[in-house]
Write an enzyme that holds these catalytic residues in place. Structure first.
Site, short mmCIF file in Angstrom:
data_model
loop_
_atom_site.label_atom_id
_atom_site.label_comp_id
_atom_site.label_asym_id
_atom_site.label_seq_id
_atom_site.Cartn_x
_atom_site.Cartn_y
_atom_site.Cartn_z
N ASP A 276 2.28 1.62 -3.54
CA ASP A 276 1.24 2.08 -4.46
C ASP A 276 0.97 3.57 -4.28
O ASP A 276 0.77 4.30 -5.26
CB ASP A 276 -0.05 1.28 -4.23
CG ASP A 276 0.10 -0.18 -4.62
OD1 ASP A 276 0.95 -0.47 -5.49
OD2 ASP A 276 -0.63 -1.02 -4.07
N GLU B 242 1.30 -18.06 -12.54
CA GLU B 242 1.91 -17.68 -11.26
C GLU B 242 2.37 -18.91 -10.50
O GLU B 242 1.62 -19.88 -10.35
CB GLU B 242 0.88 -16.91 -10.42
CG GLU B 242 1.48 -16.08 -9.31
CD GLU B 242 1.76 -14.65 -9.75
OE1 GLU B 242 2.21 -13.86 -8.90
OE2 GLU B 242 1.53 -14.32 -10.93
N ALA C 150 0.83 -1.21 0.00
CA ALA C 150 0.00 0.00 0.00
C ALA C 150 0.86 1.26 0.00
O ALA C 150 0.54 2.26 -0.65
CB ALA C 150 -0.93 0.00 1.21
N LEU D 81 -0.12 -5.12 -14.57
CA LEU D 81 -1.46 -4.56 -14.70
C LEU D 81 -1.57 -3.25 -13.94
O LEU D 81 -0.89 -3.04 -12.94
CB LEU D 81 -2.50 -5.55 -14.15
CG LEU D 81 -2.59 -6.91 -14.84
CD1 LEU D 81 -3.55 -7.82 -14.08
CD2 LEU D 81 -3.03 -6.76 -16.28
N LYS E 6 -5.92 -12.75 -7.96
CA LYS E 6 -4.60 -12.15 -8.17
C LYS E 6 -3.65 -12.80 -7.16
O LYS E 6 -3.59 -12.40 -6.01
CB LYS E 6 -4.63 -10.64 -7.97
CG LYS E 6 -3.29 -9.98 -8.27
CD LYS E 6 -3.34 -8.48 -8.00
CE LYS E 6 -1.99 -7.85 -8.32
NZ LYS E 6 -0.89 -8.40 -7.49
N CYS F 222 2.30 -14.76 34.34
CA CYS F 222 2.00 -14.28 35.68
C CYS F 222 1.87 -15.49 36.60
O CYS F 222 1.16 -16.44 36.27
CB CYS F 222 0.70 -13.47 35.68
SG CYS F 222 0.02 -13.19 37.32
N LYS G 14 -10.70 -9.00 -16.33
CA LYS G 14 -10.32 -8.91 -17.74
C LYS G 14 -11.57 -8.90 -18.62
O LYS G 14 -12.56 -9.56 -18.31
CB LYS G 14 -9.46 -10.12 -18.15
CG LYS G 14 -8.19 -10.32 -17.36
CD LYS G 14 -7.49 -11.61 -17.77
CE LYS G 14 -6.24 -11.87 -16.95
NZ LYS G 14 -5.61 -13.17 -17.29
#
Length: 841
Positions: free
Chosen positions: A58, A203, A55, A104, A145, A489, A321
């Site tokens: 990007d 992939e 992020a 992409l 993806k 503890c 797509k």
């Protein structure tokens, strides 16, 4: 002053930057962003070790795109907006892609605090597609993806001849030998009508389960674990030794045809996917589809975002797509991506924020977990303000400090965690340092003839974090046993954070077995402060239970304007409490639990490291609660399956005055654990040379301990008083705590039954069962498995899970399986339930 005077000063114009200033600032910012993004790309693509979340990359990428759009003349030759990915690693042959492997364009659908998506960017994508098709109505295919590594597979005459990574999009790496180790990639295409040539893009990734298994092996071998499945897949594929790759269990999913000669020619992308399956490739079945319009696509996207945590692989979005290949051709490409496809990213699961404080949480089992208090950050669909730091080792390894900028991850319902620190953003302070003045003097030398120049160095503003020494809730000591990552503890039931879990365990079926008292009721009793200790359960009455339920049901009762269960409304309209069956059942279950087996009672106390098996060993070794309470640590350490760590934990528990008081309260409330037959006499297991060798602070072998015992006249009194014993022993026994331990040992052994007394059954032992090993198999007619086991153990027997030559009896019920077959093969005696009950008497 004349406003038209040429000497009039316009202060607004003086403050307004000139065009040249703006251009200079833009040039500097473009240069900085280009360098930064190229460094991040190198870390991501080449080193496989990204330092910032996607992020953040990007966001900076879009900032650079906007600047270059306004100042195209300032675009640098190495701008990341003009290329894809990073350069290939050395060590593999280069492969030039005949059809470039482009990436992409990304689209985002941010969520608000209510989880509602803003799909404006996707609707804009749909409009651009329609405009490019002159108002045509496109169908879309949406597919996962994958968070892996892009690969191109080249087949000639149906045989895999080359595999290459994306690299920079134009030139990649030849990883053919490694790819051949991926089990779901066909080495030869299936079917009769295979194309003369086909290049399949897809992939390579690692499934979540395989990633966990790999990191477990890495840890066992003392190797560094991988940060995530993508890094693991990339590192595995780039191994020069393909045998290592073969061990990593990689996976492949195809997503496009780059080029093809002969064979089936698809007209739609959905047909391409079906063709892949016919050729022998795997597809992410159930997780892709073809839809008629963008609204259906977005509905499927939202469905997949919810489903994402359950998937066997990592995905970070969905690829959308245009389905028609003819329409794809018509739409074409821009410089770095196709116009007919978009990567629709999921809301970021990683984000940057700042650590404002670090404190600890005490879990229901006493586990002490450091927690980072964060500046609020929206990640994974929610606003995150806290993140776990797991334990002290993890805090130290990551070196997380107050004020640090950190990467926070939140995936699905997983608790947010701090992944890493961005060290270049750590707050620093300047501090003076002593330096040489150039003639041999130091700055802090009082006799220096000439003063040194002041010098400073930057050091972190905040010190490394360390866990507190005492529990913030009950002030008990926080302890961490050797070899364990988690600190705890030591307060047990004294700590409010642990109270509910302790009571739930105490009342559970394998402990005190309090029928009718479940987790919900216990949590309500603790939350309302009606029960603080185990003994409080035995003081409960109908009014207290009614109060608990009425308080818990108050909100519901008020909203429904109905009386809660267990009350009635009289003529005046006031509620009158009435005895109710549910409360009576709980009290009956509590009353029935007052005479537990000793092993169950010991297990119920929740002593650290004391499970069912250890509790049974203690019961069989000592026979009564009083003996267990007084058992010295060296004797405990000699018992079967009880080592130094467990013995220390047991002794520590009973050494605490608060724990002894808690047990006394239970006894005063009418709880009376049953006496147990002594079938593991300490005299047999805790022989003098063994417990002497386990005395704290005195190192001695068992052989030398035996010699010491004989020198002392084979009695503890001699160990206490004999002045002819070695000086190191005399020094050890002179310490007050050690002298007290020897006295405790003498008293303890004097009150224990001898081995002969135990064998004669002075504690009610069943001679036919004592010391015998039983195995239970099949379904017994009337007894449950744990009931039969309790009867055998109460009579002095032992129950094992497997049949061997050492097994004395196999008790077989209906549908007995391989254990019965093995018993017959070994000649082990087989009993029915009736025969077992007869043997038990």
């Amino acid at each position: 002053m004349n406003p038209n005077s040429k000497h009039n000063t316009n202060f607004t114009n003086l403050l307004k930057p000139s065009d040249s200033d703006i251009k200079q600032f833009a040039a500097q910012h473009i240069c900085r962003l280009t360098d930064l993004l190229n460094r991040y790309a190198y870390e991501y693509y080449t080193l496989d070790a990204p330092s910032v979340p996607d992020a953040e990359y990007d966001k900076l990428f879009r900032e650079l795109e906007a600047l270059e759009l306004n100042h195209p003349e300032l675009k640098l030759p190495d701008s990341p907006t003009q290329r894809v990915g990073g350069e290939p690693l050395a060590g593999f042959a280069e492969v030039r892609h005949e059809v470039p492997m482009l990436s992409l364009t990304n689209a985002f659908s941010p969520q608000d605090e209510n989880g509602v998506f803003d799909h404006a960017e996707m609707y804009a994508f749909d409009q651009r597609v329609r405009d490019g098709l002159d108002g045509g109505n496109p169908e879309y295919v949406i597919e996962p993806k994958f968070d892996g590594l892009a690969i191109s597979l080249l087949y000639r005459d149906g045989v895999l001849v080359q595999a290459a990574t994306r690299g920079d999009g134009t030139t990649g790496e030849d990883v053919t030998q490694n790819i051949k180790t991926v089990s779901n990639i066909p080495l030869r295409l299936h079917g009769e009508n295979t194309p003369e040539l086909i290049e399949v893009r897809g992939e390579v990734l690692m499934l979540k389960a395989d990633f966990v298994a790999l990191n477990k092996r890495q840890a066992e071998n003392g190797q560094k674990p991988f940060a995530n499945p993508r890094n693991a897949a990339a590192g595995s594929l780039r191994q020069l030794d393909s045998r290592i790759t073969a061990q990593r269990k990689l996976h492949f999913f195809p997503y496009s045809v780059a080029r093809q000669q002969d064979g089936f020619v698809a007209e739609e992308h959905i047909q391409e996917l079906a063709y892949f399956q016919a050729l022998g490739f795997s597809l992410p079945n159930g997780n892709f589809g073809c839809f008629k319009n963008i609204d259906e696509v977005l509905a499927f996207y939202e469905h997949m975002q919810q489903k994402r945590p359950e998937l066997p692989y990592e995905i970070d979005g969905m690829v959308v797509k245009v389905n028609s290949l003819a329409q794809q051709h018509e739409l074409g490409f821009i410089s770095r991506a196709p116009r007919w496809a978009v990567a629709h990213k999921f809301p970021a699961e990683e984000a940057l924020t700042i650590v404002e404080a670090i404190d600890v949480q005490i879990g229901r089992t006493g586990a002490v977990t450091p927690v980072a208090r964060l500046q609020p950050v929206f990640v994974g669909g929610v606003t995150v303000t806290n993140a776990t730091l797991h334990n002290q080792d993890e805090v130290s390894r990551k070196d997380v400090r107050v004020g640090d900028t950190v990467v926070v991850r939140r995936a699905g319902d997983v608790i947010p965690e701090v992944v890493r620190v961005i060290f270049e953003r750590r707050p620093m302070r300047e501090t003076a340092v002593a330096v040489s003045d150039g003639i041999g003097h130091r700055q802090d030398d009082l006799f220096a003839e000439t003063p040194s120049a002041n010098q400073t160095q930057s050091v972190p503003l905040h010190k490394p974090y360390r866990l507190p020494t005492h529990c913030p809730i009950c002030r008990s000591e926080i302890e961490r046993e050797e070899g364990e990552a988690v600190a705890r503890c030591s307060g047990g039931m004294l700590c409010q954070a642990q109270r509910a879990q302790g009571l739930i365990h105490f009342a559970s079926r394998k402990a005190m077995d309090i029928d009718g008292l479940g987790e919900k009721q216990i949590e309500q009793l603790v939350a309302q402060d009606l029960v603080r200790h185990f003994a409080d359960l035995y003081r409960l009455d109908i009014p207290t239970l009614q109060k608990m339920k009425e308080t818990a049901d108050k909100t519901v009762a008020e909203s429904d304007q109905m009386p809660s269960e267990g009350s009635s409304v009289g003529a005046s309209g006031k509620h009158k409490k009435q005895p109710v069956k549910w409360a009576e059942n709980i009290l009956a279950g509590i009353e029935a639990s007052k005479t537990p087996e000793l092993a169950r009672f010991l297990f119920a106390l929740g002593i650290r490291h004391v499970g069912e098996r250890t509790a049974k060993t203690l019961a069989q070794a000592f026979g009564t609660l009083e003996r267990v309470r007084r058992a010295p640590e060296p004797v405990l350490a000699c018992l079967p399956d009880i080592g130094t760590v467990v013995a220390r934990s047991i002794a520590h528990f009973f050494a605490q005055a608060e724990q002894q008081a808690m047990i006394d309260e239970l006894l005063a409330a009418g709880v009376a654990p049953q006496t147990q037959a002594v079938t593991i006499p300490p005299a047999r297991h805790a022989e003098p040379q063994r417990w002497i060798a386990r005395l704290p602070g005195f190192k001695i072998s068992e052989n030398k301990a035996q010699a010491l015992w004989e020198l002392a006249g084979k009695n503890i009194e001699g160990l206490q008083t004999d002045k002819a014993l070695p000086t190191d022993w005399q020094a050890w026994r002179s310490e007050p705590q050690n002298a007290a331990l020897l006295e405790n040992l003498k008293t303890f052994f004097a009150q224990m039954p001898s081995e002969d007394e135990a064998a004669q059954g002075s504690d009610g032992i069943n001679k036919a069962v004592a010391g015998k090993t039983f195995v239970l198999t099949g379904t017994l007619p009337t007894l449950k498995r744990d009931q039969a086991q309790s009867l055998i153990e109460a009579a002095g027997g032992k129950v094992s899970g497997s049949v061997s030559k050492k097994t004395d009896y196999v008790v077989a019920g209906e549908a007995a399986g391989s254990k019965l077959e093995k018993a017959n093969a070994l000649g082990v005696s087989v009993l029915s339930e009736a025969e077992l009950l007869t043997l038990l008497g």
